[in-house]
Design a protein around this motif. Sequence first.
Motif, short mmCIF file in Angstrom:
data_model
loop_
_atom_site.label_atom_id
_atom_site.label_comp_id
_atom_site.label_asym_id
_atom_site.label_seq_id
_atom_site.Cartn_x
_atom_site.Cartn_y
_atom_site.Cartn_z
N ARG A 1 59.82 29.80 12.79
CA ARG A 1 59.50 31.13 11.83
C ARG A 1 60.08 32.30 12.21
O ARG A 1 59.73 33.38 12.10
CB ARG A 1 58.03 31.17 12.08
CG ARG A 1 57.26 30.04 11.61
CD ARG A 1 55.94 30.18 11.61
NE ARG A 1 55.04 29.05 11.15
CZ ARG A 1 53.83 28.85 11.31
NH1 ARG A 1 52.85 29.30 12.03
NH2 ARG A 1 53.46 27.74 10.84
N ARG A 2 61.15 32.19 12.86
CA ARG A 2 61.99 33.40 13.34
C ARG A 2 61.47 34.39 14.09
O ARG A 2 61.78 35.49 14.26
CB ARG A 2 62.52 34.19 11.93
CG ARG A 2 63.24 33.14 10.92
CD ARG A 2 64.03 33.85 9.90
NE ARG A 2 64.67 32.77 9.16
CZ ARG A 2 65.97 32.41 9.36
NH1 ARG A 2 66.52 33.23 10.35
NH2 ARG A 2 66.64 31.55 8.80
N LYS A 3 60.50 34.03 15.00
CA LYS A 3 59.89 34.90 15.89
C LYS A 3 60.59 34.28 17.37
O LYS A 3 59.69 33.77 17.87
CB LYS A 3 58.46 34.51 15.88
CG LYS A 3 57.73 35.07 14.69
CD LYS A 3 56.26 34.62 14.90
CE LYS A 3 55.57 35.01 13.63
NZ LYS A 3 54.42 34.54 13.18
N ILE A 4 61.77 35.03 17.56
CA ILE A 4 62.40 34.68 18.61
C ILE A 4 61.81 34.89 19.89
O ILE A 4 61.79 34.18 21.01
CB ILE A 4 63.82 34.92 18.61
CG1 ILE A 4 64.53 34.47 17.35
CG2 ILE A 4 64.74 34.60 19.67
CD1 ILE A 4 66.04 34.87 17.11
N LYS A 5 61.42 36.28 20.05
CA LYS A 5 60.62 36.74 21.11
C LYS A 5 59.46 35.68 21.69
O LYS A 5 59.29 35.26 22.79
CB LYS A 5 60.04 38.08 21.09
CG LYS A 5 61.12 38.99 21.84
CD LYS A 5 60.43 40.35 21.77
CE LYS A 5 61.18 41.19 22.70
NZ LYS A 5 60.78 42.65 22.21
N ALA A 6 58.62 35.19 20.67
CA ALA A 6 57.64 34.39 20.97
C ALA A 6 57.87 33.02 21.20
O ALA A 6 57.40 32.49 22.26
CB ALA A 6 56.75 34.22 19.67
N SER A 7 59.23 32.54 20.69
CA SER A 7 59.74 31.50 20.93
C SER A 7 60.42 31.24 22.65
O SER A 7 59.69 30.33 23.29
CB SER A 7 60.61 31.11 20.36
OG SER A 7 61.36 29.68 20.86
N ILE A 8 60.78 32.41 22.83
CA ILE A 8 61.08 32.24 24.36
C ILE A 8 59.92 32.68 25.27
O ILE A 8 59.84 31.77 26.36
CB ILE A 8 62.04 33.71 24.48
CG1 ILE A 8 63.44 33.58 23.77
CG2 ILE A 8 62.12 33.84 26.21
CD1 ILE A 8 64.14 34.78 23.93
N TYR A 9 58.94 33.40 24.81
CA TYR A 9 57.78 33.49 25.77
C TYR A 9 57.09 31.97 25.86
O TYR A 9 56.49 31.59 26.98
CB TYR A 9 56.78 34.39 25.21
CG TYR A 9 55.35 34.34 25.62
CD1 TYR A 9 55.11 35.13 26.73
CD2 TYR A 9 54.34 33.67 24.84
CE1 TYR A 9 53.92 34.98 27.16
CE2 TYR A 9 52.91 33.78 25.24
CZ TYR A 9 52.79 34.36 26.39
OH TYR A 9 51.47 34.41 26.97
N TRP A 10 56.95 31.27 24.83
CA TRP A 10 56.22 29.94 24.84
C TRP A 10 57.18 29.17 25.74
O TRP A 10 56.63 28.02 26.63
CB TRP A 10 55.79 29.32 23.48
CG TRP A 10 54.92 30.06 22.74
CD1 TRP A 10 54.84 30.72 21.61
CD2 TRP A 10 53.32 30.34 23.23
NE1 TRP A 10 53.76 31.09 21.28
CE2 TRP A 10 52.72 30.91 22.31
CE3 TRP A 10 52.88 29.75 24.47
CZ2 TRP A 10 51.46 31.19 22.34
CZ3 TRP A 10 51.52 29.86 24.51
CH2 TRP A 10 50.70 30.93 23.42
N LEU A 11 58.27 29.16 25.49
CA LEU A 11 59.13 28.28 26.46
C LEU A 11 59.06 28.57 27.84
O LEU A 11 59.00 27.58 28.53
CB LEU A 11 60.68 28.53 25.84
CG LEU A 11 61.88 27.13 26.37
CD1 LEU A 11 61.08 26.01 25.91
CD2 LEU A 11 62.89 27.31 25.73
N ILE A 12 59.10 29.75 28.09
CA ILE A 12 58.87 30.05 29.73
C ILE A 12 57.71 29.50 30.18
O ILE A 12 57.45 29.00 31.18
CB ILE A 12 59.13 31.79 29.84
CG1 ILE A 12 60.44 32.22 29.67
CG2 ILE A 12 58.71 32.04 31.31
CD1 ILE A 12 60.59 33.76 29.48
N THR A 13 56.70 29.59 29.18
CA THR A 13 55.24 29.17 29.88
C THR A 13 55.44 27.66 30.00
O THR A 13 54.79 27.23 30.93
CB THR A 13 54.29 29.50 28.52
OG1 THR A 13 54.28 30.70 28.05
CG2 THR A 13 52.79 29.50 29.06
#
Lengths: 548, 217
Positions: free
Chosen positions: B97-109
């Motif tokens: 959904r093109r929310k790159i920051k959120a994607s990075i955040y969830w991946l770190i989680t």
Amino acid sequence: MSDSTVNTSGDYVNFYQYKGKHSGILGWLLSVDHKRIGLLYLGSMVLFFLVGMTLGFFMRLEMWNPGQDVMGPQTYNALFTLHGIIMIFLVIIPGIPAGFGNFFLPIQIGAEDVSFPRLNLFSWYLYTIGGLLAVASLFLSGGPIDTGWTFYAPYSLRTGTEVIMPLMAAFILGFSSILTGVNFVTTVHRLRAPGMTFFKMPLFIWSLYSTAWIQIIGTPIIGITILLVVVERMFGVGLFDPAMGGDPILFQHLFWIYSHPAVYIMILPAMGVVSEIIPTFARKTIFGYGAIAVSSIAIAFVGTLVWGHHMFTSGMSDESRWVYSFLTFIVALPSGVKIFNWVATMYKGSIKAETPFLYVMAFIFLFSIGGLTGLVLGSLATDVHLHDTYFVVAHFHYVMFGGTIFIFFAALHYWFPKMFGKMYNTKIANIALAIMVVGFNMLYFTFFILGYLGMPRRYYDYLPEFQGMHQFATVGSWVLIAGILLMFINLFLGLKNGKKSGNNPWGGMTLEWTVPSPPPLLNFKKIPTVKYGPYEYEHYDEVTKNVN
Amino acid sequence: MSTNSTTNATHGEEHGHEHVHDLRDDYGSKLGMWLFLFTELILFGGLFLLYMAYRYQYFPEFQLSAKSLKIWMGGLNTIILLTSSLTMVLSIVALQRRKIKASIYWLITTIVFAFGFLVVKYFEWSDKFAHGIFPGGEELALKSQGEKVFYGLYFTMTGLHGLHVIIGMIILGFILVFIVKGKVSPDRFALIENGGLYWHLVDLIWIFLFPLFYLLH
């Protein structure tokens, strides 16, 4: 195939001449071109084969007289173990699929490369690392491994020799095999040229496809088995050691669940090569294309169910014994289908008895002996008598050497002009083959008789009454080695100064014969559209009109 | 299937760079990943087979030994892994959904959860080690053969699974770097999907290990 497939003016750049990012040796070691990787595999395999052959030569020398001749029992144990590991894990299993499969699978299905070219290169590195580890383990403090290539527990858990390193080598080789299998299945599913349906694929592709599935399904089990032995030796976990509650029979089950299907990894690609060579030299559509294709899958499927026949004398229930015996007999059906179809293809064909075809004839002869004696070993009553004798050794050498390795050589002679654009001396090639067949039968047929008379396998010593036959077999090994060396020298001379072969010297019809020899970097100028099955010789002129 | 529907094939001869085979096949790479995961399942399948055979052979000892494992620790790890599978999916969806920051955040989680799993595992194992229960340990040497086999299987299977958690963390770490660098992007997300598949496999295997060792009494 399309008109622009071949540039006839001769100014095309083949994959040897292509200048990539790297040059010289790095141009090979870092290349992701499936053809270069295939040749890397072939080169390393030929080297390992020569090493394994030398080990076999010394074992035969030791058997010249009863008692100790050239080495002690410990060295002899190490030699037959390494001979087995090198020949099975480094030569026969990867031989045809990784070597010729890599080179020809993409070309035969009309693709530019395999699906995962980088993974392909990675597999070759794993293969090389595994091979080097296996050889390096010879020189470690414990001394060379002496368990036999089957690593049976609990001996492999207790011997003082270096076991962990060769086991890790086998694990890494298995990983390489899995990755090649994944790559091939994906490639066959995704990259076939337009018009090439599954039932228009060359039979070599069918055999590689079935093989790849066995690699995917079977190899992880040997992986975990090997890993468990390593864990057991390193940390003292007792899963196979009866002293700690483990069960060595379970080791045998897990080992053969993979290692029996593995013999079909060894033979199926060879059968695929045979199915390529026979139509080409009989100049006729193969008889029963569908039956041959489906029988590959059938062999792959039934082959995963028969591992127990290696354990008839290990202490299994009677029920499982006859079930495994029955299933073993069933594998003979699809194998027989193939043999009969090959013979039927030759019927009324216009046969050109060139070198690859003669190899196939030798193969059918030797492999049939190997297959039929397999039934003798698959029968319970006879197996109890013949188990772990030279009869078994003879049987699997007829199947693996007379089967897979002979076809490996046949493939070498069949595709040599395509891979290198040059031709070897066919007369010498035929003479080498004749010498090999004579030596082979002197060596291994004698083993059948020795085994029948009670000579156990893996012994470095024997009773004096066997001496005559052992000496006859040893002389046979010299004849065989002379033939093999003559063959390699002839191929090497062909490589150096053979005359140009042309693009389609045998008159083949599969796609690799419609591209120049050696092929250009991306195989095809334009991806071909496939209209006909691979061996429909009535369309020969249309398919190959742009060649030569 | 036979045509490269999702590819943009170009021939290397027309342009100078090295890459020989320049077509992108997202479907193909996923197929390859599934095949590979299949081999991983069979790898563990061999161990499940051993578990089955030995449980049959040493039934009372297996019951006895299973009671000594701490269910709450295994349960906590089950919750951690299941949640991490959720955050993994959230990361993939966020990227699509093109929310790159959120994607990075969830991946770190997800990676943090993976680490948490290993921490719990560490305490669990060291508790056993402290009581002399480990392969070659003095306490285990006194126990019956069936118990030795149980703990042998326990340490081997959870150890191999732990190794897969570590490999998964490394894979996810690489994907994280690729997202930051833009190599994995909303238009090119096959790699994160494959990483996600691998992570779900790690989760799935644990879901089998948990009842086998902790719950079956």
